[in-house]
Motif scaffolding. Structure first.
Motif, PDB file in Angstrom:
ATOM      1  N   ARG A   8       0.962  -1.226  -0.196  1.00  0.00           N
ATOM      2  CA  ARG A   8       0.149   0.055  -0.028  1.00  0.00           C
ATOM      3  C   ARG A   8       0.768   1.121  -0.029  1.00  0.00           C
ATOM      4  O   ARG A   8       0.550   2.366  -0.490  1.00  0.00           O
ATOM      5  N   ALA A   9       1.997   1.177   0.785  1.00  0.00           N
ATOM      6  CA  ALA A   9       2.745   2.399   0.464  1.00  0.00           C
ATOM      7  C   ALA A   9       3.316   2.679  -0.682  1.00  0.00           C
ATOM      8  O   ALA A   9       3.485   3.929  -0.978  1.00  0.00           O
ATOM      9  N   ALA A  10       3.723   1.722  -1.450  1.00  0.00           N
ATOM     10  CA  ALA A  10       3.988   1.708  -3.000  1.00  0.00           C
ATOM     11  C   ALA A  10       3.010   2.241  -3.678  1.00  0.00           C
ATOM     12  O   ALA A  10       3.051   3.197  -4.395  1.00  0.00           O
ATOM     13  N   ALA A  11       1.794   1.756  -3.498  1.00  0.00           N
ATOM     14  CA  ALA A  11       0.854   1.918  -4.253  1.00  0.00           C
ATOM     15  C   ALA A  11       0.357   3.530  -4.274  1.00  0.00           C
ATOM     16  O   ALA A  11      -0.216   4.098  -5.167  1.00  0.00           O
ATOM     17  N   LYS A  12       0.592   4.294  -3.142  1.00  0.00           N
ATOM     18  CA  LYS A  12       0.288   5.470  -3.086  1.00  0.00           C
ATOM     19  C   LYS A  12       1.392   6.306  -3.648  1.00  0.00           C
ATOM     20  O   LYS A  12       0.891   7.571  -4.064  1.00  0.00           O
ATOM     21  N   ARG A  13       2.555   5.825  -3.997  1.00  0.00           N
ATOM     22  CA  ARG A  13       3.687   6.831  -4.469  1.00  0.00           C
ATOM     23  C   ARG A  13       3.748   6.399  -6.034  1.00  0.00           C
ATOM     24  O   ARG A  13       4.553   7.339  -6.781  1.00  0.00           O
ATOM     25  N   PHE A  14       3.229   5.476  -6.633  1.00  0.00           N
ATOM     26  CA  PHE A  14       3.374   5.136  -8.137  1.00  0.00           C
ATOM     27  C   PHE A  14       2.014   5.157  -8.705  1.00  0.00           C
ATOM     28  O   PHE A  14       1.298   4.347  -8.228  1.00  0.00           O
ATOM     29  N   LYS A  15       2.188   5.660 -10.038  1.00  0.00           N
ATOM     30  CA  LYS A  15       0.908   5.489 -10.996  1.00  0.00           C
ATOM     31  C   LYS A  15       1.649   4.741 -12.178  1.00  0.00           C
ATOM     32  O   LYS A  15       2.744   4.716 -12.488  1.00  0.00           O
ATOM     33  N   LYS A  16       0.930   3.887 -12.973  1.00  0.00           N
ATOM     34  CA  LYS A  16       1.328   3.143 -14.127  1.00  0.00           C
ATOM     35  C   LYS A  16       1.101   4.015 -15.257  1.00  0.00           C
ATOM     36  O   LYS A  16      -0.318   4.469 -15.324  1.00  0.00           O
ATOM     37  N   THR A  17       1.767   4.341 -16.708  1.00  0.00           N
ATOM     38  CA  THR A  17       1.352   4.878 -17.616  1.00  0.00           C
ATOM     39  C   THR A  17       0.761   3.846 -18.314  1.00  0.00           C
ATOM     40  O   THR A  17       0.831   2.816 -18.284  1.00  0.00           O
ATOM     41  N   GLY A  18       0.297   4.446 -19.576  1.00  0.00           N
ATOM     42  CA  GLY A  18      -0.269   3.484 -20.752  1.00  0.00           C
ATOM     43  C   GLY A  18       0.737   2.602 -21.260  1.00  0.00           C
ATOM     44  O   GLY A  18       0.251   1.568 -21.517  1.00  0.00           O
ATOM     45  N   THR A  19       1.936   2.936 -21.127  1.00  0.00           N
ATOM     46  CA  THR A  19       3.150   1.836 -21.885  1.00  0.00           C
ATOM     47  C   THR A  19       3.625   0.799 -20.835  1.00  0.00           C
ATOM     48  O   THR A  19       4.580  -0.037 -21.149  1.00  0.00           O
ATOM     49  N   GLY A  20       3.080   0.821 -19.548  1.00  0.00           N
ATOM     50  CA  GLY A  20       3.480   0.163 -18.273  1.00  0.00           C
ATOM     51  C   GLY A  20       4.511   0.647 -17.420  1.00  0.00           C
ATOM     52  O   GLY A  20       5.007  -0.313 -16.571  1.00  0.00           O
ATOM     53  N   LYS A  21       5.129   1.844 -17.844  1.00  0.00           N
ATOM     54  CA  LYS A  21       6.224   2.242 -17.026  1.00  0.00           C
ATOM     55  C   LYS A  21       5.606   2.797 -15.828  1.00  0.00           C
ATOM     56  O   LYS A  21       4.446   3.278 -15.683  1.00  0.00           O
ATOM     57  N   ASN A  54      14.979  -0.251 -10.920  1.00  0.00           N
ATOM     58  CA  ASN A  54      14.257  -0.551  -9.687  1.00  0.00           C
ATOM     59  C   ASN A  54      12.846  -1.017 -10.279  1.00  0.00           C
ATOM     60  O   ASN A  54      11.859  -1.500  -9.366  1.00  0.00           O
ATOM     61  N   ALA A  55      12.365  -0.579 -11.722  1.00  0.00           N
ATOM     62  CA  ALA A  55      11.076  -1.115 -12.145  1.00  0.00           C
ATOM     63  C   ALA A  55      10.885  -2.549 -11.832  1.00  0.00           C
ATOM     64  O   ALA A  55       9.697  -2.809 -11.677  1.00  0.00           O
ATOM     65  N   LYS A  56      11.640  -3.615 -11.924  1.00  0.00           N
ATOM     66  CA  LYS A  56      11.334  -4.953 -11.914  1.00  0.00           C
ATOM     67  C   LYS A  56      11.058  -5.212 -10.546  1.00  0.00           C
ATOM     68  O   LYS A  56       9.897  -5.955 -10.022  1.00  0.00           O
ATOM     69  N   VAL A  57      11.611  -4.380  -9.338  1.00  0.00           N
ATOM     70  CA  VAL A  57      11.248  -4.854  -8.065  1.00  0.00           C
ATOM     71  C   VAL A  57       9.824  -4.172  -7.749  1.00  0.00           C
ATOM     72  O   VAL A  57       8.843  -4.679  -7.053  1.00  0.00           O
ATOM     73  N   MET A  58       9.610  -2.906  -8.258  1.00  0.00           N
ATOM     74  CA  MET A  58       8.455  -2.183  -7.911  1.00  0.00           C
ATOM     75  C   MET A  58       7.385  -3.148  -8.660  1.00  0.00           C
ATOM     76  O   MET A  58       6.119  -3.209  -7.996  1.00  0.00           O
ATOM     77  N   ILE A  61       6.133  -5.895  -6.225  1.00  0.00           N
ATOM     78  CA  ILE A  61       5.410  -5.331  -5.053  1.00  0.00           C
ATOM     79  C   ILE A  61       4.176  -4.620  -5.348  1.00  0.00           C
ATOM     80  O   ILE A  61       3.002  -4.341  -4.671  1.00  0.00           O
ATOM     81  N   LEU A  62       3.576  -4.370  -6.567  1.00  0.00           N
ATOM     82  CA  LEU A  62       2.588  -3.798  -7.118  1.00  0.00           C
ATOM     83  C   LEU A  62       2.086  -4.771  -8.337  1.00  0.00           C
ATOM     84  O   LEU A  62       1.848  -4.220  -9.413  1.00  0.00           O
ATOM     85  N   PRO A  63       1.493  -5.871  -7.681  1.00  0.00           N
ATOM     86  CA  PRO A  63       1.091  -6.740  -8.681  1.00  0.00           C
ATOM     87  C   PRO A  63      -0.119  -6.393  -9.607  1.00  0.00           C
ATOM     88  O   PRO A  63      -0.405  -6.643 -10.644  1.00  0.00           O
TER      89      PRO A  63
END
Length: 65
Positions: A8-21, A54-58, A61-63
């Motif tokens: 949940r900590a990561a979910a609040k800090r990151f958004k996914k773009t249309g290309t998946g980044k 870092n993207a692979k780890v992120m 934790i954000l499946p």
């Protein structure tokens, strides 16, 4: 197999773009702003893509993001 839990900590800090980044905001913009230059504070406003190292780890934790 049980469902995976999203960090949940990561979910609040990151958004996914249309290309998946993963998109994130920059740090150091919350307090002690008087000593920072206007240019520096202006550049901290912009969102940035998460580094590919870092993207692979992120994504682990954000499946479901």
């Amino acid at each position: 197999m049980p469902k995976m839990k999203t960090s949940r900590a990561a979910a609040k800090r990151f958004k996914k773009t249309g290309t998946g980044k993963l998109k994130r905001m920059k740090a150091y913009k919350s307090h002690i702003l008087t000593k920072k230059s206007t240019k520096r504070k202006r550049n901290l406003r912009k969102a940035i893509m998460t580094d590919h190292t870092n993207a692979k780890v992120m994504k682990k934790i954000l499946p479901y993001l």
